[in-house]
Scaffold this active site. Sequence first.
Site, PDB file in Angstrom:
ATOM      1  N   ASN A   8       3.802  -8.545  10.426  1.00 43.76           N
ATOM      2  CA  ASN A   8       3.397  -8.982  11.762  1.00 43.76           C
ATOM      3  C   ASN A   8       2.222  -9.932  11.697  1.00 43.76           C
ATOM      4  OD1 ASN A   8       5.125  -7.853  13.764  1.00 43.76           O
ATOM      5  ND2 ASN A   8       4.400  -5.831  13.120  1.00 43.76           N
ATOM      6  N   ASP A  68       3.621  -7.535  -1.320  1.00 41.33           N
ATOM      7  CA  ASP A  68       2.436  -6.697  -1.467  1.00 41.33           C
ATOM      8  C   ASP A  68       1.574  -7.320  -2.563  1.00 41.33           C
ATOM      9  OD1 ASP A  68       0.997  -4.552  -0.452  1.00 41.33           O
ATOM     10  OD2 ASP A  68       1.593  -3.229  -2.083  1.00 41.33           O
ATOM     11  N   THR A  69       0.265  -7.350  -2.331  1.00 40.16           N
ATOM     12  CA  THR A  69      -0.655  -8.000  -3.265  1.00 40.16           C
ATOM     13  C   THR A  69      -1.777  -7.050  -3.620  1.00 40.16           C
ATOM     14  OG1 THR A  69      -0.211 -10.199  -2.388  1.00 40.16           O
ATOM     15  CG2 THR A  69      -2.286  -9.924  -3.545  1.00 40.16           C
ATOM     16  N   ASP A 151     -11.818 -13.014  -2.309  1.00 46.81           N
ATOM     17  CA  ASP A 151     -11.984 -14.404  -2.762  1.00 46.81           C
ATOM     18  C   ASP A 151     -13.407 -14.750  -3.219  1.00 46.81           C
ATOM     19  OD1 ASP A 151      -9.360 -15.069  -2.526  1.00 46.81           O
ATOM     20  OD2 ASP A 151      -9.547 -16.080  -0.596  1.00 46.81           O
ATOM     21  N   HIS A 176      -1.553 -16.626  -6.485  1.00 45.03           N
ATOM     22  CA  HIS A 176      -0.537 -15.623  -6.823  1.00 45.03           C
ATOM     23  C   HIS A 176       0.568 -15.590  -5.777  1.00 45.03           C
ATOM     24  CE1 HIS A 176      -4.183 -14.447  -4.809  1.00 45.03           C
ATOM     25  NE2 HIS A 176      -3.491 -13.596  -4.081  1.00 45.03           N
ATOM     26  N   ARG A 177       0.167 -15.663  -4.493  1.00 46.79           N
ATOM     27  CA  ARG A 177       1.175 -15.619  -3.425  1.00 46.79           C
ATOM     28  C   ARG A 177       2.089 -16.852  -3.511  1.00 46.79           C
ATOM     29  NH1 ARG A 177      -1.690 -12.873  -0.505  1.00 46.79           N
ATOM     30  NH2 ARG A 177      -3.197 -14.542  -0.286  1.00 46.79           N
TER      31      ARG A 177
HETATM   32  P1  IMP Z   1      -1.600  -7.844   1.232  1.00 49.41           P
HETATM   33  O1  IMP Z   1      -0.607  -7.049   0.452  1.00 49.41           O
HETATM   34  O2  IMP Z   1      -1.274  -9.310   1.243  1.00 49.41           O
HETATM   35  O3  IMP Z   1      -1.827  -7.278   2.608  1.00 49.41           O
HETATM   36  O4  IMP Z   1      -2.989  -7.741   0.459  1.00 49.41           O
HETATM   37  C1  IMP Z   1      -3.666  -6.512   0.283  1.00 49.41           C
HETATM   38  C2  IMP Z   1      -5.139  -6.756   0.087  1.00 49.41           C
HETATM   39  O5  IMP Z   1      -5.354  -7.472  -1.138  1.00 49.41           O
HETATM   40  C3  IMP Z   1      -5.807  -7.611   1.161  1.00 49.41           C
HETATM   41  O6  IMP Z   1      -6.219  -6.820   2.234  1.00 49.41           O
HETATM   42  C4  IMP Z   1      -7.000  -8.199   0.399  1.00 49.41           C
HETATM   43  O7  IMP Z   1      -8.047  -7.258   0.318  1.00 49.41           O
HETATM   44  C5  IMP Z   1      -6.431  -8.379  -0.992  1.00 49.41           C
HETATM   45  N1  IMP Z   1      -5.890  -9.749  -1.148  1.00 49.41           N
HETATM   46  C6  IMP Z   1      -4.583 -10.126  -1.076  1.00 49.41           C
HETATM   47  N2  IMP Z   1      -4.457 -11.433  -1.298  1.00 49.41           N
HETATM   48  C7  IMP Z   1      -5.712 -11.902  -1.500  1.00 49.41           C
HETATM   49  C8  IMP Z   1      -6.224 -13.202  -1.769  1.00 49.41           C
HETATM   50  O8  IMP Z   1      -5.499 -14.225  -1.855  1.00 49.41           O
HETATM   51  N3  IMP Z   1      -7.555 -13.298  -1.914  1.00 49.41           N
HETATM   52  C9  IMP Z   1      -8.393 -12.220  -1.829  1.00 49.41           C
HETATM   53  N4  IMP Z   1      -7.961 -10.998  -1.567  1.00 49.41           N
HETATM   54  C10 IMP Z   1      -6.619 -10.830  -1.400  1.00 49.41           C
END
Ligand code: IMP
Length: 200
Positions: A8, A68-69, A151, A176-177
């Site tokens: 969302n 997921d990151t 970051d 990475h994304r």
């Molecule tokens: P999500 O899975 O994209 O929601 O990422 C989970 C969490 O990882 C986020 O809330 C951030 O704390 C961290 N995160 C994800 N991508 C990044 C990035 O590109 N830079 C910095 N922190 C990130």
Amino acid sequence: MDIIFATNNENKTREIRNILGSNINLLSLNDLNIHEDIPETEPTLEGNALQKARYIYEKVSRCVFADDTGLEIDMLDGLPGVNSARFAGENKDSEANIDKVLLMMADSERRSARFRTVIALVEGGKEYLFEGIVEGRITGERRGTGGFGYDPVFIPRGETRTFAEMPLDEKNRISHRAMAFEKLKTFLDNQSCCPEEDAV
Ligand code: IMP
């Protein structure tokens, strides 16, 4: 080609729409009027991405992906990892998360870390995973005001600037994304996944 992004977060959707290009009609959960929280209870990035994509697939029976990151810090045995958003508590406070990381790593010489994004795509009876990794290191203090999350304390390998010191479009090109979504794009461009006639 219609494809659903199980999120969302409209900022994320916009960023990914740019990467995937105009051949792909990317729909967010807002576009489908789905506003509930999607479960994310698995212990790995792969598990969480699959869980989210499967959850939405069960509801709409259409081609869907989720991502997921996590930030994986070697000296902390891979933490915060799958708990990156909530490392310092349930309210997903980025400043508190950074404070916790810096405190846990205080005086440590070993600063290697990576951002890792996993995308899970579910279409028909098939599931696919795509991964993007940026290796780097954790600084001793915050630097820069751009970006989000961790970051200000992450320097990608080969760089002297943190992600937060780079212009956003530069970070978004090498992140990475971006790497994971480029892989998804190549996959989608090369096969007839999710043809429009499958759409309900
Ligand atoms: P999500 O899975 O994209 O929601 O990422 C989970 C969490 O990882 C986020 O809330 C951030 O704390 C961290 N995160 C994800 N991508 C990044 C990035 O590109 N830079 C910095 N922190 C990130």
